[in-house]
Write a protein that holds these residues in place. Structure first.
Motif, PDB file in Angstrom:
ATOM      1  N   VAL A 161      -7.934  -1.188   1.025  1.00  0.00           N
ATOM      2  CA  VAL A 161      -8.223  -1.905   2.418  1.00  0.00           C
ATOM      3  C   VAL A 161      -7.865  -3.434   1.688  1.00  0.00           C
ATOM      4  CG1 VAL A 161      -8.800  -2.885   4.537  1.00  0.00           C
ATOM      5  CG2 VAL A 161      -8.729  -0.004   4.018  1.00  0.00           C
ATOM      6  N   TRP A 162      -9.062  -3.593   0.830  1.00  0.00           N
ATOM      7  CA  TRP A 162      -9.555  -5.062   0.377  1.00  0.00           C
ATOM      8  C   TRP A 162      -8.186  -5.227  -0.858  1.00  0.00           C
ATOM      9  CZ3 TRP A 162     -13.858  -8.529   0.424  1.00  0.00           C
ATOM     10  CH2 TRP A 162     -13.288  -9.837   0.114  1.00  0.00           C
ATOM     11  N   MET A 203      -1.845   0.480  11.039  1.00  0.00           N
ATOM     12  CA  MET A 203      -2.058   0.352  10.067  1.00  0.00           C
ATOM     13  C   MET A 203      -1.683  -0.556   9.224  1.00  0.00           C
ATOM     14  SD  MET A 203      -4.916   3.416   9.112  1.00  0.00           S
ATOM     15  CE  MET A 203      -3.719   4.937   9.462  1.00  0.00           C
ATOM     16  N   MET A 204      -0.319   0.003   8.375  1.00  0.00           N
ATOM     17  CA  MET A 204       0.330  -1.265   7.498  1.00  0.00           C
ATOM     18  C   MET A 204       0.682  -2.520   7.989  1.00  0.00           C
ATOM     19  SD  MET A 204       2.527   1.281   4.854  1.00  0.00           S
ATOM     20  CE  MET A 204       3.639   1.748   5.870  1.00  0.00           C
ATOM     21  N   VAL A 205       1.143  -2.176   8.974  1.00  0.00           N
ATOM     22  CA  VAL A 205       1.282  -3.717   9.808  1.00  0.00           C
ATOM     23  C   VAL A 205      -0.184  -4.362   9.893  1.00  0.00           C
ATOM     24  CG1 VAL A 205       1.689  -4.277  12.327  1.00  0.00           C
ATOM     25  CG2 VAL A 205       3.219  -2.078  11.171  1.00  0.00           C
ATOM     26  N   VAL A 206      -1.143  -3.953  10.614  1.00  0.00           N
ATOM     27  CA  VAL A 206      -2.318  -4.696  10.788  1.00  0.00           C
ATOM     28  C   VAL A 206      -2.691  -5.203   9.835  1.00  0.00           C
ATOM     29  CG1 VAL A 206      -5.075  -4.562  11.598  1.00  0.00           C
ATOM     30  CG2 VAL A 206      -3.019  -3.240  13.024  1.00  0.00           C
ATOM     31  N   ARG A 207      -3.376  -5.084   8.277  1.00  0.00           N
ATOM     32  CA  ARG A 207      -3.538  -4.969   7.551  1.00  0.00           C
ATOM     33  C   ARG A 207      -2.357  -6.301   6.594  1.00  0.00           C
ATOM     34  NH1 ARG A 207      -4.856  -7.796   3.758  1.00  0.00           N
ATOM     35  NH2 ARG A 207      -6.133  -7.628   1.715  1.00  0.00           N
ATOM     36  N   ASP A 208      -1.364  -5.595   7.110  1.00  0.00           N
ATOM     37  CA  ASP A 208       0.382  -7.045   6.493  1.00  0.00           C
ATOM     38  C   ASP A 208       0.065  -7.929   6.913  1.00  0.00           C
ATOM     39  OD1 ASP A 208       0.009  -5.039   3.919  1.00  0.00           O
ATOM     40  OD2 ASP A 208       2.358  -4.310   4.704  1.00  0.00           O
ATOM     41  N   TRP A 210      -8.767  -8.338  10.126  1.00  0.00           N
ATOM     42  CA  TRP A 210      -8.766  -7.245  11.565  1.00  0.00           C
ATOM     43  C   TRP A 210      -8.313  -6.035  11.328  1.00  0.00           C
ATOM     44  CZ3 TRP A 210      -9.980  -9.984  15.463  1.00  0.00           C
ATOM     45  CH2 TRP A 210     -10.227 -10.873  15.569  1.00  0.00           C
ATOM     46  N   MET A 211      -7.349  -5.859   9.934  1.00  0.00           N
ATOM     47  CA  MET A 211      -7.838  -4.026   9.336  1.00  0.00           C
ATOM     48  C   MET A 211      -9.519  -3.768   9.708  1.00  0.00           C
ATOM     49  SD  MET A 211      -5.659  -1.995   8.520  1.00  0.00           S
ATOM     50  CE  MET A 211      -7.006  -0.317   8.646  1.00  0.00           C
ATOM     51  N   LEU A 212     -10.629  -4.650   8.760  1.00  0.00           N
ATOM     52  CA  LEU A 212     -11.922  -4.158   8.767  1.00  0.00           C
ATOM     53  C   LEU A 212     -11.792  -4.172  10.447  1.00  0.00           C
ATOM     54  CD1 LEU A 212     -13.286  -6.820   6.020  1.00  0.00           C
ATOM     55  CD2 LEU A 212     -12.711  -3.612   6.113  1.00  0.00           C
ATOM     56  N   ALA A 225      -4.918   3.606  15.748  1.00  0.00           N
ATOM     57  CA  ALA A 225      -3.483   2.397  14.733  1.00  0.00           C
ATOM     58  C   ALA A 225      -2.444   2.875  15.889  1.00  0.00           C
ATOM     59  CB  ALA A 225      -3.388   3.309  13.198  1.00  0.00           C
ATOM     60  N   LEU A 226      -2.306   3.726  16.371  1.00  0.00           N
ATOM     61  CA  LEU A 226      -1.220   3.974  17.438  1.00  0.00           C
ATOM     62  C   LEU A 226      -1.316   2.897  18.462  1.00  0.00           C
ATOM     63  CD1 LEU A 226       1.678   5.387  17.553  1.00  0.00           C
ATOM     64  CD2 LEU A 226       0.271   7.470  18.745  1.00  0.00           C
ATOM     65  N   PHE A 227      -2.646   3.030  19.146  1.00  0.00           N
ATOM     66  CA  PHE A 227      -2.641   1.902  20.109  1.00  0.00           C
ATOM     67  C   PHE A 227      -2.175   0.587  20.202  1.00  0.00           C
ATOM     68  CE2 PHE A 227      -5.012  -0.395  23.049  1.00  0.00           C
ATOM     69  CZ  PHE A 227      -4.996   0.096  24.282  1.00  0.00           C
ATOM     70  N   ILE A 228      -2.558   0.079  18.665  1.00  0.00           N
ATOM     71  CA  ILE A 228      -2.205  -1.207  18.736  1.00  0.00           C
ATOM     72  C   ILE A 228      -1.233  -1.710  17.825  1.00  0.00           C
ATOM     73  CG2 ILE A 228      -3.515  -0.947  16.015  1.00  0.00           C
ATOM     74  CD1 ILE A 228      -4.628  -4.439  18.778  1.00  0.00           C
ATOM     75  N   LEU A 229      -0.829  -0.550  17.490  1.00  0.00           N
ATOM     76  CA  LEU A 229       0.525  -0.843  17.281  1.00  0.00           C
ATOM     77  C   LEU A 229       1.708  -0.817  18.538  1.00  0.00           C
ATOM     78  CD1 LEU A 229       2.926  -0.770  15.402  1.00  0.00           C
ATOM     79  CD2 LEU A 229       3.321   1.864  15.366  1.00  0.00           C
ATOM     80  N   ILE A 230       1.028  -0.296  19.655  1.00  0.00           N
ATOM     81  CA  ILE A 230       2.035  -0.742  20.722  1.00  0.00           C
ATOM     82  C   ILE A 230       1.320  -1.307  21.725  1.00  0.00           C
ATOM     83  CG2 ILE A 230       2.342   1.007  23.465  1.00  0.00           C
ATOM     84  CD1 ILE A 230       2.372   3.886  21.178  1.00  0.00           C
ATOM     85  N   VAL A 231       0.558  -1.568  21.528  1.00  0.00           N
ATOM     86  CA  VAL A 231       0.195  -3.062  22.611  1.00  0.00           C
ATOM     87  C   VAL A 231      -0.385  -4.097  22.643  1.00  0.00           C
ATOM     88  CG1 VAL A 231      -0.788  -0.566  24.066  1.00  0.00           C
ATOM     89  CG2 VAL A 231      -2.490  -2.294  22.624  1.00  0.00           C
TER      90      VAL A 231
END
Length: 263
Positions: free
Chosen positions: A28-29, A120-125, A131-133, A246-252
């Motif tokens: 993640v880092w 998860m990749m979207v959140v980190r990138d 916010w990934m943490l 991760a699916l929830f944050i991708l959608i909402v």
């Protein structure tokens, strides 16, 4: 994750957990391609576990579909979202022709696994390390609070037919821990306090992921998705909550203006 029972598995679980956290946090880092490779590997192995649970008579199929899933996630992380979507759904379509049992269930859950990995990749990138943490820690806090509250407090079961050891005390403790973590991140990052209910919703989504995986295992008649991780079972057992989150944050994410209160 189960919330009842004894403490006999705690030391083994802690050792495995420390190793997983160390590897996961390092990736993640690092972010970028290293993180994408980790997500692709985890997604592929989870699809492998899924196929083995649903269609245990197949020998070659789990490896084929796992390889397809891992490759799809890895490539999806390197192309635009428009091209990523069909890539992420392709392994589900491929599985229909390969499975002798459980094809529809496989197709749905394989798609969810790959979309969650992509999330998860979207959140980190797109949103960065902090916010990934946050996402990881909300899921971990939900899990840990549920584990200890379920054992120390006990009480009524949440859904005994599907997850006989999960308790309401552990479930609510997970929400409280997630809300407290959300408040801490809001104070540290300048996000507004709507991060608190969003964190609770993420906690609920992670618990739904846990319950969905429990339903698959009960249908398959297995205790764990595999034996890859000592004390934890398989990757599906360990990351089921992260799938839901991760699916929830991708959608909402776009609906709530994530991160809330930060331009």
């Amino acid at each position: 994750m189960s919330q009842g029972g004894t403490w006999g598995d705690l030391s083994e679980r802690m050792i495995s957990g420390v190793v997983m956290v160390a590897v996961g946090m390092a990736c993640v880092w690092a972010g970028g391609l290293i993180f994408h490779i980790l997500i692709a590997l985890v997604s592929g192995l989870m699809v492998w576990e899924l196929v083995r649970m649903l269609d245990s008579d197949r020998v070659r199929t789990p490896k084929v579909l796992a390889a397809a899933a891992g490759a799809a996630v890895l490539i999806a992380g390197e192309v635009s979202p428009a091209y990523a979507m069909p890539l992420l759904l392709a392994p589900s379509m491929l599985g229909f022709g390969q499975m002798t049992r459980g094809g529809p269930t496989y197709a749905v859950f394989a798609a969810l696994i790959l979309l969650a990995g992509y999330g998860m990749m979207v959140v980190r990138d797109d949103f960065g390390l902090i916010w990934m943490l946050w996402l990881v820690l909300v899921v971990v806090a939900t899990d840990v609070a549920g584990y200890f509250a379920g054992r120390l407090i006990g009480g009524p079961k949440f859904w005994p037919r599907v997850s006989p050891k999960k308790t309401w005390s552990g479930t609510v403790a997970g929400w409280i821990a997630a809300g407290a973590l959300g408040a801490s991140f809001a104070a540290m990052t300048g996000a507004d306090m709507s991060l608190v209910p969003l964190s609770i919703a993420i906690s609920m989504a992670s618990q739904l992921g846990d319950i969905a995986e429990s339903a698959i295992k009960r249908r398959a008649g297995v205790k764990d998705s595999s034996t890859l991780i000592p004390g934890h079972g398989g990757l599906f057992d360990r990351f089921d909550g992260m799938l839901g989150a991760a699916l929830f944050i991708l959608i909402v994410g776009q609906l709530v203006g994530f991160p809330p209160g930060i331009a």
